[in-house]
Structures are given as structure tokens and as C-alpha cells.
Design an enzyme around this catalytic site. Structure first.
Site, short mmCIF file in Angstrom:
data_model
loop_
_atom_site.label_atom_id
_atom_site.label_comp_id
_atom_site.label_asym_id
_atom_site.label_seq_id
_atom_site.Cartn_x
_atom_site.Cartn_y
_atom_site.Cartn_z
N ALA A 11 4.34 13.44 -10.95
CA ALA A 11 3.22 12.74 -10.32
C ALA A 11 3.47 12.43 -8.85
O ALA A 11 2.59 11.93 -8.16
CB ALA A 11 2.91 11.46 -11.09
N ARG A 16 6.50 15.70 1.95
CA ARG A 16 7.26 16.53 2.90
C ARG A 16 6.97 18.03 2.79
O ARG A 16 7.42 18.82 3.61
CB ARG A 16 8.77 16.26 2.72
CG ARG A 16 9.18 14.94 3.37
CD ARG A 16 10.66 14.74 3.29
NE ARG A 16 11.08 14.36 1.96
CZ ARG A 16 12.32 14.50 1.49
NH1 ARG A 16 13.26 15.04 2.26
NH2 ARG A 16 12.63 14.11 0.27
N ASN A 379 -9.17 68.75 -11.53
CA ASN A 379 -8.62 68.68 -10.18
C ASN A 379 -9.66 68.09 -9.23
O ASN A 379 -10.77 68.61 -9.11
CB ASN A 379 -8.21 70.07 -9.71
CG ASN A 379 -7.48 69.98 -8.38
OD1 ASN A 379 -6.29 69.72 -8.33
ND2 ASN A 379 -8.22 70.17 -7.29
N ALA A 382 -9.31 67.23 -2.07
CA ALA A 382 -9.08 66.28 -0.98
C ALA A 382 -10.41 65.78 -0.44
O ALA A 382 -11.37 66.54 -0.32
CB ALA A 382 -8.31 66.96 0.14
C1 UD1 Z 1 15.77 10.02 -8.72
C2 UD1 Z 1 16.81 9.06 -9.35
C3 UD1 Z 1 18.17 9.31 -8.71
C4 UD1 Z 1 18.57 10.77 -8.88
C5 UD1 Z 1 17.49 11.68 -8.30
C6 UD1 Z 1 17.78 13.11 -8.65
C7 UD1 Z 1 15.52 7.07 -9.90
C8 UD1 Z 1 15.22 5.67 -9.52
N1 UD1 Z 1 16.39 7.70 -9.11
O1 UD1 Z 1 15.67 9.65 -7.35
O2 UD1 Z 1 19.15 8.50 -9.32
O3 UD1 Z 1 19.80 11.02 -8.21
O4 UD1 Z 1 16.20 11.36 -8.90
O5 UD1 Z 1 16.86 13.95 -8.01
O6 UD1 Z 1 15.00 7.56 -10.87
N2 UD1 Z 1 7.92 10.80 -9.99
C9 UD1 Z 1 6.74 10.49 -10.61
N3 UD1 Z 1 6.18 9.27 -10.41
C10 UD1 Z 1 6.77 8.34 -9.64
C11 UD1 Z 1 7.99 8.64 -9.00
C12 UD1 Z 1 8.55 9.88 -9.20
O7 UD1 Z 1 6.17 11.32 -11.32
O8 UD1 Z 1 6.20 7.23 -9.54
C13 UD1 Z 1 8.53 12.11 -10.21
C14 UD1 Z 1 8.58 12.93 -8.92
O9 UD1 Z 1 7.43 13.72 -8.80
C15 UD1 Z 1 9.83 13.75 -9.13
C16 UD1 Z 1 10.72 12.89 -10.01
O10 UD1 Z 1 9.87 11.94 -10.60
O11 UD1 Z 1 9.56 14.95 -9.82
C17 UD1 Z 1 11.82 12.21 -9.21
O12 UD1 Z 1 11.26 11.35 -8.28
P1 UD1 Z 1 11.93 11.12 -6.86
O13 UD1 Z 1 11.09 10.16 -6.11
O14 UD1 Z 1 12.21 12.43 -6.23
O15 UD1 Z 1 13.29 10.42 -7.28
P2 UD1 Z 1 14.50 10.12 -6.35
O16 UD1 Z 1 14.17 8.96 -5.50
O17 UD1 Z 1 14.91 11.36 -5.68
#
Ligand code: UD1
Ligand code: CA
Length: 459
Positions: A11, A16, A379, A382
Site C-alpha cells: 500500500a 521516489r 507462392n 514480391a
Molecule cells: C521495514 C522494516 C525494517 C526493515 C525494512 C526492510 C518496519 C517498521 N520496518 O522498513 O525493519 O529493515 O522494512 O525493507 O516494518 N507498507 C504498506 N503500508 C504502510 C507502510 C508500508 O503497505 O503503511 C508496505 C510498503 O509498500 C512496502 C513495505 O510495506 O512494500 C515496507 O514498507 P517500508 O516503508 O518500505 O518499510 P521500511 O521503512 O523500509
């Protein structure tokens, strides 16, 4: 498999990527990121036990997922990974093991997920965390191990002390939980952290407070944990998929010249002793037979190529089936819905669209054959053009077996050339040609004696 479930967190905003398209719908290795993850999920759980948590661009993500029959849960206001998982509660099973995957971590292999689940199912821990040892642990969450080797806590980078930041073992974000304990205690996650989010990583300490153990499993190939945040990372993951695919194709018996220049989507198959020249793209559900040669720069999408076929360089082929020993190209364009028989020759600058061309027929140079049905051994000279479009409607051209169509003929559809008929070169054919007949549809040539000399005198 019935007591296995998977929740895919997908979600997040993906800001980025700088894109109008949801991050998980960007493609690597020939599939969208989320499709890779769903396929992996479906190797361990049935579709009814797979829940994707979606939010950003939920509608388009849901329609990509629809063919898989998995469930979706909406997280319209993302408040962290803990909150995301909670959004799946109504849809996910209450018992068995629940594995959490990320929609933007597509290179994770089935084997790794299976190994994680196997460890959790053999232990009495409440959860097993997939971890990795990294030389540069960057901003990943750090794994704090206890005396007994269990995981005591996962500390997010922002909240970590200097000492904790020196820990090289990181949290991949992939977990396998006992579903009963997860759902029982998930509401105990709070937003008491620097980001003010619900951190799923807090479950470790929550479980430990209730007297449960949490284990870690260190992954072997750390490339599998790579998540995608930018297009630079997308390109890097795409290369990993291409490399893995090409390697498998070579191990299965295909020769790839300069494999780093060859792009094969994940579902492509190639038979033994086929040679793929450099710069070829094999896309979608394309199947290539054995003993073929696929010429440099060719692009083949969603097509089936039988054994012994030669596709000469720079041919573009889509949605087409090609029979054994056929010769195609160079510079042929087989646009869509074509059936090309065995031993057929399609030469340079020939375009086929919605055309069936039967065994042994030839169209060797410069032709457009659209909405046509062409018999065996015929055939096509061309420069032959089927005029299949009258400005409003498309019409069929039917050409029997053993027909000879002279060069530069124009076949105005709908029209039929019956078996063994002939068409004189440069004819415009507007009426059906009976079997065995010769049709000539052009002005007779007139030679005017001495005309050149007269012209010179008068000017
Ligand atoms: C998370 C972990 C971190 C780990 C890292 C690995 C937590 C708090 N931290 O950090 O320990 O090292 O992943 O990549 O869990 N997402 C949602 N809804 C939200 C937030 C996130 O669906 O409200 C999904 C994102 O789309 C993504 C995944 O969860 O696919 C991870 O979210 P992201 O914000 O990237 O987590 P990190 O802060 O990187
Ligand atoms: Ca991340």
C-alpha cells in the site's frame, strides 16, 4: 498448504519512483513487481489465503491481481507496516502460519520462503524473522539477538543507538507468524516511535513480553531482499531477473550469444540446441522449440515457434504460431494472430496480420498479407498487397493451394483465388479466380515505334 496464508504489503506510496503508476505495477523481468510476489505466495498458499494490502492506486493494482484469484484489503491511509498488516485481518485465516511479504521485494525466491516457513513450522516460536548479514546495513532495521540466539528486538534505524547501528544483521521485513498469536496481539502495537507509525517490528517485543520466543533465519543470497524504491533499483532488479533467466535457459541447453544483451521474460522457454543471437528480446509467454536460430535484434512476443525454425535478424513477431522448419526474415513483421505452417518462407519486408499461411507456402519479399487464408505450397510474389480494408470494414482474402501470385499484384478483398490458379504480375484482382485459371488484370503493353526520336526533334 491449506493452513498457510500470505499477506503481501503493497500500500506504500512509492514517491521516489516519480511516477503516475503505482510502484508495484512497474515491471522487472517481464512481470509487474506485485505479480512476482503473488506468484511466490501462491507456491505456498491457496489463492483464498493470499491477501494483498493495497492503497495507492488500489483500483489498478486490484485489476492486475484479479486473474490470480487472491484477496485484497484496502489500507487507504498508510500508517506503517503494523497498520498495513492489521488491515488484512478480516480477510486472512485465524490459524496456521501467516507469512508476510512485501509487494516491492520481487526477487525473493520460492525456496527462501519455503525454508522460512519450514523453520517456523518446526519450532515453538511465535514467529521467525528472515534476516540478512550485510557489510553495509544502511537504514535497515537491526536485529538484536539474545543470549539464547533468539531475536529480542528489531530496532528501526532511526531509533537505534550508535552501538545498535553497528549490528550487521538486518531485518528483511519478511516474517512467518503463528497466525493465532499474531491476530491476538497485533492491536498492542502503538505509535510510540520517532516516526509516529505502527511498526510491525514491535511484534517481536510484544511476543517476548507474553513469554514467547521469536527466531531469526539468516538468508543465503542477500540480493533476494532488495526492495525497489527508485527506477535505478528497478533497473538493477530487472538485470537480476534477466541474468537468472538467461542462466537457466543456458543450463537447459540453449546457446545464448552475448547473454547480457538478450532479454528473456520469466515465462519464456527454449528447446535444446537453439541459438539465440545477441540483442534478441523474447517476451511474454513465448515458447521456442529445439534447433532454432533466432537472429540478432529480433523481438518475439507471446508466440510459439516450433523446432528447426530460422528467424533471420531484425524480425518482429507477435501473437503468432510458427510451424517447424519455417524460415522468417530478415526484417519480417508478423504483427498479430498469424498461423504460419511448417516449411513456410516469409522473407524481408513482408508483413502478416491475422493470416494463416499453410505448409510450404512462400512470400519471400515485400508483401502485406492481412486477414488472409493462404493454402499450402502457394507462392506470393514480391510486392503483393491484400487490400483488406475498404475504409470502414476489413475483408478476407482466400487463396487456395498451389496458387502462383505474380509480383506486384493487388488483391482487393473480399476475394478468392482458387486452387492452382495464377495471377499475372502487376494485376489488380477484384473478382474471384476459378481453380486452374490465369487472371490478368492490367492494361496491355503498347510499344510506339520511333517515339523517342520524334520527341527529341519537337523539343
Ligand atoms: C521495514 C522494516 C525494517 C526493515 C525494512 C526492510 C518496519 C517498521 N520496518 O522498513 O525493519 O529493515 O522494512 O525493507 O516494518 N507498507 C504498506 N503500508 C504502510 C507502510 C508500508 O503497505 O503503511 C508496505 C510498503 O509498500 C512496502 C513495505 O510495506 O512494500 C515496507 O514498507 P517500508 O516503508 O518500505 O518499510 P521500511 O521503512 O523500509
Ligand atoms: Ca523499504
Amino acid at each position: 498448504m491449506a493452513d498457510q496464508s500470505v499477506v503481501i504489503l503493497a500500500a506504500g506510496f512509492g514517491t521516489r519512483m516519480k511516477s503516475q503508476t503505482a510502484k508495484v505495477l512497474h515491471r522487472a523481468g517481464g512481470l509487474s513487481l506485485i505479480e512476482h510476489v503473488v506468484r511466490t505466495a501462491l507456491t505456498v498458499a491457496p489463492p483464498s489465503n493470499v491477501v494483498a494490502v493495497i492503497g495507492h492506486q488500489a483500483e489498478s493494482v486490484a485489476s492486475t491481481l484479479a486473474p490470480f484469484g487472491v484477496r485484497t484489503a484496502l489500507q487507504s491511509n498508510p500508517q506503517g507496516t503494523g497498520h498495513a498488516l492489521r488491515c488484512a485481518r478480516e480477510q486472512a485465516p485465524r490459524t496456521g502460519l501467516l507469512t508476510v511479504l512485501y509487494g516491492d521485494v520481487p526477487f525473493l525466491s520460492r525456496a527462501t520462503v519455503e525454508r522460512l516457513i519450514a523453520q517456523q513450522s518446526e519450532s515453538d516460536a511465535a514467529a521467525t524473522v528472515l534476516t540478512a548479514m550485510l557489510d553495509d546495513p544502511a537504514a535497515y532495521g537491526r536485529i538484536v539477538r539474545g543470549q539464547n540466539g533468539g531475536v529480542e528486538a528489531i530496532v528501526e534505524y532511526k531509533a537505534a543507538s550508535e552501538a545498535q547501528r553497528k549490528i550487521n544483521e538486518i531485518n528483511s521485513g519478511i516474517y512467518c507468524f503463528r497466525a493465532d498469536l499474531l491476530w491476538k496481539h497485533i492491536d498492542e502495537i502503538t505509535t510510540n516511535n520517532p516516526a509516529g507509525e505502527y511498526y510491525l517490528t514491535d511484534m517481536v517485543e510484544i511476543f517476548r513480553r507474553h513469554g514467547y520466543r521469536v527466531d531469526g533465519q539468516i538468508m543465503a543470497d542477500t540480493r533476494e531482499l532488495l526492495g525497489i524504491n527508485t527506477r535505478v533499483e528497478l533497473a538493477a532488479i530487472d538485470s537480476l531477473f534477466r541474468e537468472r533467466k538467461n542462466r537457466q535457459l543456458m543450463l537447459d541447453g540453449a546457446t545464448l550469444e552475448r547473454p547480457d544483451t538478450i532479454c528473456a521474460d520469466v515465462d519464456v522457454t527454449i528447446g535444446q540446441d537453439t541459438i539465440v543471437e545477441s540483442g534478441v528480446r523474447l517476451l511474454g509467454a513465448t515458447t521456442i522449440g529445439a534447433n532454432c536460430r533466432i537472429g540478432a535484434g529480433s523481438i518475439i512476443a507471446n508466440s510459439t515457434v516450433a523446432d528447426g525454425v530460422v528467424i533471420a535478424p531484425y524480425s518482429v513477431i507477435e501473437d503468432t504460431a510458427i510451424g517447424a522448419e519455417a524460415r522468417i526474415g530478415p526484417f519480417a513483421r508478423l504483427r498479430m494472430k498469424n498461423q504460419v505452417g511448417a516449411h513456410v518462407h516469409i522473407g524481408n519486408f513482408v508483413e502478416l496480420k491475422n493470416t494463416r499461411i499453410a505448409d510450404g507456402a512462400k512470400a519471400n519479399h515485400l508483401a502485406y498479407l492481412g486477414d488472409s487464408n493462404i493454402g499450402a505450397k502457394t507462392n506470393i510474389g514480391a510486392g503483393t498487397i491484400t487490400c483488406n480494408y475498404d475504409g470502414k470494414l476489413k475483408h478476407p482474402t482466400t487463396i487456395g493451394t498451389g496458387v502462383f501470385v505474380g509480383s506486384n499484384s493487388t488483391l482487393v478483398a473480399p476475394v478468392t483465388l482458387e486452387d492452382d490458379s495464377y495471377v499475372g504480375a502487376a494485376s489488380i484482382i477484384t473478382e474471384n479466380v476459378p481453380a486452374g485459371a490465369l487472371a490478368i488484370g492490367r492494361a496491355r503493353q503498347v510499344n510506339k515505334a520511333g517515339w523517342g526520336a520524334k520527341k527529341k526533334k519537337s523539343s
